[in-house]
Design a protein around this motif. Sequence first.
Motif, PDB file in Angstrom:
ATOM      1  N   SER A 109      32.635  40.991 -30.993  1.00  0.00           N
ATOM      2  CA  SER A 109      33.110  39.609 -30.973  1.00  0.00           C
ATOM      3  C   SER A 109      33.785  39.251 -29.657  1.00  0.00           C
ATOM      4  N   ILE A 110      34.647  40.140 -29.171  1.00  0.00           N
ATOM      5  CA  ILE A 110      35.361  39.843 -27.933  1.00  0.00           C
ATOM      6  C   ILE A 110      34.381  39.732 -26.777  1.00  0.00           C
ATOM      7  N   GLY A 111      33.411  40.655 -26.731  1.00  0.00           N
ATOM      8  CA  GLY A 111      32.396  40.577 -25.684  1.00  0.00           C
ATOM      9  C   GLY A 111      31.615  39.277 -25.766  1.00  0.00           C
ATOM     10  N   ALA A 112      31.150  38.941 -26.979  1.00  0.00           N
ATOM     11  CA  ALA A 112      30.339  37.732 -27.157  1.00  0.00           C
ATOM     12  C   ALA A 112      31.145  36.479 -26.837  1.00  0.00           C
ATOM     13  N   CYS A 113      32.403  36.439 -27.305  1.00  0.00           N
ATOM     14  CA  CYS A 113      33.230  35.248 -27.078  1.00  0.00           C
ATOM     15  C   CYS A 113      33.522  35.062 -25.593  1.00  0.00           C
ATOM     16  N   PHE A 114      33.871  36.151 -24.902  1.00  0.00           N
ATOM     17  CA  PHE A 114      34.130  36.038 -23.465  1.00  0.00           C
ATOM     18  C   PHE A 114      32.894  35.528 -22.735  1.00  0.00           C
ATOM     19  N   LEU A 115      31.741  36.100 -23.094  1.00  0.00           N
ATOM     20  CA  LEU A 115      30.498  35.690 -22.437  1.00  0.00           C
ATOM     21  C   LEU A 115      30.224  34.218 -22.709  1.00  0.00           C
ATOM     22  N   GLN A 116      30.446  33.811 -23.959  1.00  0.00           N
ATOM     23  CA  GLN A 116      30.228  32.406 -24.330  1.00  0.00           C
ATOM     24  C   GLN A 116      31.190  31.503 -23.547  1.00  0.00           C
TER      25      GLN A 116
END
Lengths: 98, 224
Positions: free
Chosen positions: B203-210
């Motif tokens: 989630s943290i990876g995806a959210c940062f990327l988003q």
Amino acid sequence: MEAVYALVGAILFGAGLYGMFAHRHLVRKVIAANIATSAVFLILIATAHSGEETVADPVPQALVLTGIVIAVSVTAFALVLIRHFVDLTGTADLDEER
Amino acid sequence: MLIKALLAVGAAGTFALLAWVAVPLQRDVGLQALVADQLAHSGADHEITAVLLNFRSFDTLLEVGVLLLAVLATRALPTSGVDHVLPTATRPANTLLVEWMLPRMLVMAVVVAGYLVWAGAIRTGGAFQAGTVLAAAGVLLLIGRASARLPTGAAWRLALAVGLLAFVGFAIGSGLIGSGLLTYPTSGAELLILAIELGMTVSIGACFLQLVGGVHDRDGEGGR
């Protein structure tokens, strides 16, 4: 010796606070807010290391880790809002005479 | 000018107050003895992981929530011609170096992220560091590959939310069992912490990327 970290943190927080209100450009405000946030993290980390203890206090470190993620979220949202503001007004500067 | 001078005085006053408060704080005793005392029951062998996932898990739960909220807020803003790419002007030419490096860097990033989650139980590491590495790999891909776009669709939305879902699921589960909100069972805490950490990493990876990709949401316009 560790007082240096707390002092530098206090200086940075003052500088960030000043920048947040003194500058009229939105991106400058966001950068200033980030400086102030980093200053808070620095002070928190400085308090984690207390005098004679050899192990640093893990609770402030964990709080800073949490805080960094929040700071990134806030910054990203602010940048998107600025982008939207630029789309609507054509400028990221709050000064009316421009 | 007068306002700026007043602001400067105010900032200097804040500095003085902060220095006066923060410098003596260091002479106080911290919580390390308390944390070291309870570490054996926490399900993690590293103090910071134990604080994040067990002793102060409510903070971490809310943090993942705030992260998801920021993503939702950035996605909710109206955009003209949504195309989640960086401006073409900032793209590097597809040199041999980029072509050769990029896939290897991505594989490396996934391996490093996996190690960081695993290491979080016993030494410095954990979901935040691993998620950041994953997000950095994604940003690298967005910048390096002209055809790379931020993913959309149900799977991506699940990736954005899985950390919060896992945490909330655990909170509800622990409440239903009756052990108390966000209180780990005496056995199996390690596995639960690892599962939540894995979900949070994604989630943290995806959210940062988003968040990074969402700021640059137009194709070819360049900066203004």
